[in-house]
Design a protein around this motif. Structure first.
Motif, PDB file in Angstrom:
ATOM      1  N   GLN A 241       0.836  -1.192   0.000  1.00  0.00           N
ATOM      2  CA  GLN A 241       0.000   0.000   0.000  1.00  0.00           C
ATOM      3  C   GLN A 241       0.878   1.252   0.000  1.00  0.00           C
ATOM      4  N   THR A 242       0.426   2.266  -0.687  1.00  0.00           N
ATOM      5  CA  THR A 242       1.081   3.564  -0.662  1.00  0.00           C
ATOM      6  C   THR A 242       0.229   4.488   0.194  1.00  0.00           C
ATOM      7  N   VAL A 243       0.874   5.122   1.144  1.00  0.00           N
ATOM      8  CA  VAL A 243       0.188   6.016   2.068  1.00  0.00           C
ATOM      9  C   VAL A 243       0.758   7.422   1.886  1.00  0.00           C
ATOM     10  N   LEU A 244      -0.116   8.400   1.706  1.00  0.00           N
ATOM     11  CA  LEU A 244       0.296   9.799   1.649  1.00  0.00           C
ATOM     12  C   LEU A 244       0.342  10.314   3.083  1.00  0.00           C
ATOM     13  N   ARG A 245       1.555  10.611   3.572  1.00  0.00           N
ATOM     14  CA  ARG A 245       1.729  11.053   4.955  1.00  0.00           C
ATOM     15  C   ARG A 245       1.551  12.553   5.105  1.00  0.00           C
ATOM     16  N   ALA A 246       2.006  13.319   4.102  1.00  0.00           N
ATOM     17  CA  ALA A 246       1.918  14.773   4.241  1.00  0.00           C
ATOM     18  C   ALA A 246       2.043  15.444   2.880  1.00  0.00           C
ATOM     19  N   VAL A 247       1.369  16.559   2.732  1.00  0.00           N
ATOM     20  CA  VAL A 247       1.580  17.492   1.622  1.00  0.00           C
ATOM     21  C   VAL A 247       1.727  18.856   2.282  1.00  0.00           C
ATOM     22  N   ILE A 248       2.911  19.440   2.129  1.00  0.00           N
ATOM     23  CA  ILE A 248       3.198  20.699   2.785  1.00  0.00           C
ATOM     24  C   ILE A 248       3.583  21.726   1.727  1.00  0.00           C
ATOM     25  N   PRO A 249       2.720  22.706   1.470  1.00  0.00           N
ATOM     26  CA  PRO A 249       3.127  23.777   0.558  1.00  0.00           C
ATOM     27  C   PRO A 249       4.146  24.683   1.257  1.00  0.00           C
ATOM     28  N   ALA A 250       4.970  25.328   0.478  1.00  0.00           N
ATOM     29  CA  ALA A 250       6.052  26.152   1.037  1.00  0.00           C
ATOM     30  C   ALA A 250       5.539  27.226   1.985  1.00  0.00           C
ATOM     31  N   ASP A 251       4.364  27.792   1.701  1.00  0.00           N
ATOM     32  CA  ASP A 251       3.872  28.880   2.541  1.00  0.00           C
ATOM     33  C   ASP A 251       3.286  28.399   3.878  1.00  0.00           C
TER      34      ASP A 251
END
Length: 150
Positions: free
Chosen positions: A138-148
């Motif tokens: 399984q692939t799990v998305l742990r975080a998406v952090i935009p620069a701002d």
């Protein structure tokens, strides 16, 4: 395995493409994300960067211990990124500092199973984990952090 995708921060326009440097805003974006990474980084993090100036400057905001990998250049494809990272079978964690459209296409593949033209904003970080549950990978998305928001 953990795979972190970090798109280079904002760079000046111009050519030649490979020598474009980060803008003042880009340097701030890279430092903010580097601070976030320093607080949340996985153990045994290997950092790989495209040979372009803007990706090397982005990576250098976080660490001097990064490897320049020609296969991560602006013209790279998803297969190049996967080969460089060792996803999903490598141990530990790998941070790829690279470019669009390759990073966005890889993110699409990991989440949807097919390559698509997804965009990762300049300076943003996407963090994936691969795990096995009941014999299924399984692939799990742990975080998406935009620069701002870093």
């Amino acid at each position: 395995m953990d795979l972190l995708l970090w798109r280079h921060a904002e760079a000046v326009d111009g050519s030649p493409d490979h020598t474009r440097e980060l803008t003042e805003r880009g340097l701030k974006q890279a430092r903010k994300m580097a601070d976030w990474l320093d607080q949340h980084r996985p153990k045994r993090l290997r950092v790989l960067a495209s040979p372009t100036m803007r990706t090397r400057q982005t990576a250098a905001a976080f660490t001097d211990a990064f490897e320049i990998v020609p296969a991560l250049g602006p013209e790279c494809g998803v297969s190049d990124l996967l080969a460089a990272s060792g996803w999903p079978d490598a141990t530990g964690a790998t941070l790829l500092v690279g470019h669009q459209p390759g990073l966005g296409r890889l993110a699409a593949l990991l989440l949807s199973g097919i390559e698509a033209d997804w965009t990762i904003k300049k300076g943003a970080l996407w963090w994936f984990t691969n795990r096995v549950r009941e014999g299924e990978s399984q692939t799990v998305l742990r975080a998406v952090i935009p620069a701002d928001l870093a």
